[in-house]
Design a protein around this motif. Structure first.
Motif: not given
Length: 465
Positions: A23-30, A151-155, A334-339, A384-387
């Protein structure tokens, strides 16, 4: 001195990532993206209320990114040294102060000041999240950040969906000042979550030795970095040959910064390591040009739909929704694919196609064509953001995860500054169709460069493996 902590937690009974940190990670990053997107539909009402043309209201965009570009790597370095908790609390408190200043602002100058405060206030969220993620990897012995990074990208994408739409609603109910007032409850919530959930660093009660602290912080390096970045961004805000002296000042500050960092025992930005990390440098370059495209579209397209196509701020926000909904779906799938290589290539192609479609738009275009462009833009927005953030996580020195993440945002915001300058130069006093097409050509050039930087980088196939 306080031992450097990156969010490591004393508990050892939980083998997986501590979900209480989310929760604090996601709220802070958005906090930053919500202020980036909500202003896109407020520029025209602010200009009308304060008698400012588009070329002046563009400073509301530039001011936030000037402050954030400077603050992200500095706050990231401080987080690397002191841990995320105290920097997160201090920074997010400033967001609430900025909200009050913006709500009460009597003129454009004070409003720009509020945006500067917002820029500095939102600096700690993303580096703190990356530092916590690295700390949890060290605690659990499992370096598998895919789910949390997703999760951060989706937030961030979700907030991007809400931003323009929420901005339109707030403007309809309480005027453009309500878009600044929103920051007060957001800041209060972030501070409370931080106090409740973020771990305290070991040895927090000890006072740091002043001499050693100064060496760790590298204050001369930070000062020269600030001088280099500020002069560069001031030139980009209103690029013109008459301001050539700003580029000279930037070059001088950059040269002195390079000399300082190469000689410093504990440099602010370790150029020796960074210079030898070509893949990370290429990632920063991709971030810069990707954000030129993304933010030129976000601000330029929104202004054009309001001033030339005739949409209200609320409906202009609705037009942006397809982009962010697609971006969320793409991130989840695509998020769980690290490539990252495939994500970057598809993202580059999506940018180019969307820019070509913008060149076909006019005031008489059918509404479905206005929806099609952001729909296509949603694909590169999600990929792009996720990659890019996956790339930095795997390419950066683990001891400098937060500052490397901050530098990613710095390069991204330099790109957004270029986008803001290009938008102001293309539109002048009014966001007309000719200006939109001129801006689209700038975006197309940046998109082509992004594709080239991706195709030529053969190291991308190894990221995440």
């Amino acid at each position: 001195m306080t031992e450097p902590q990156t969010g490591a937690i004393p508990r050892t009974d939980t083998p997986g990532f501590d979900r209480r940190l989310l929760p604090p990670m996601m709220l802070g990053s958005v906090l930053n993206p919500i202020n980036s997107t909500i202003i896109s539909v407020a520029l025209v009402p602010i200009g009308a209320a304060l008698g400012a043309p588009a070329s002046q209201t563009a400073w509301l965009v530039s001011a936030l990114y000037l402050a954030t570009s400077l603050g992200q790597p500095i706050l990231g370095r401080l987080i690397d040294i002191f841990g995320p908790r105290r920097l997160f609390l201090l920074s997010t408190s400033l967001v609430g102060v900025a909200g009050v200043v913006g709500t009460l602002a009597p003129n454009l100058g004070v409003l720009i000041t509020a945006r500067v405060l917002l820029g500095f206030g939102t600096c700690a969220g993303y580096p703190a999240a990356m530092a916590l993620l690295r700390g949890e990897a060290e605690r659990t012995g499992r370096n598998n950040p895919g789910g949390v990074l997703t999760a951060l990208a989706v937030a961030n994408q979700t907030i991007a969906v809400v931003g323009p739409l929420l901005g339109g609603l707030l403007i309809a109910v309480g005027g453009w000042r309500a878009t600044f007032a929103l920051n007060v409850p957001l800041a209060v919530a972030a501070v409370l979550l931080g106090l409740w959930r973020l771990p305290k660093p070991a040895g927090a009660g000890r006072s740091p030795r002043r001499g050693r602290l100064a060496a760790e912080l590298d204050l001369p390096g930070m000062t020269l970095f600030a001088a280099m970045l500020v002069t560069l961004l001031l030139f980009l805000m209103n690029a013109h040959l008459r301001d050539w002296y700003l580029l000279v000042m930037c070059a001088v500050a950059g040269g002195l910064f390079t000399v300082r960092e190469l000689r410093a025992a504990t440099p602010f930005i370790d150029l020796r390591v960074l210079g030898g990390n070509t893949p990370l440098l290429a990632t920063y370059g991709r971030a810069l040009v990707a954000y030129v495209v993304a933010y030129a579209f976000l601000y330029g397209f929104s202004q054009w739909t309001e001033e030339s196509y005739g949409l209200t701020p609320f409906h202009a926000g609705l037009v942006q929704v397809p982009m962010f909904l697609v971006a969320i779906g793409v991130s989840v799938l695509t998020g769980r694919r690290s490539g990252v290589r495939g994500k970057l290539l598809v993202g580059a192609a999506g940018q180019i196609v969307a820019c070509l479609l913008i060149l076909t738009l006019t005031e008489t275009s059918a509404l479905w064509t206005l929806l099609l462009v952001p729909l296509i833009f949603g694909v590169p927005q999600g990929l792009n953001n996720l990659a890019l953030q996956n790339s930095v996580y795997f390419q950066a020195d683990p001891e400098r995860t937060a500052s490397s993440a901050g530098l990613l945002r710095t390069f991204a915001y330099i790109g957004s500054m270029v986008a803001s300058s290009a938008t102001a130069a293309s539109f002048g006093r009014r966001a007309d169709t000719a200006g939109l097409h001129q801006l689209a050509w700038v975006m197309l050039g940046a998109g082509a460069l992004y594709l080239l930087l991706t195709v030529l980088d053969r190291t991308l196939g190894r990221v995440g493996k």
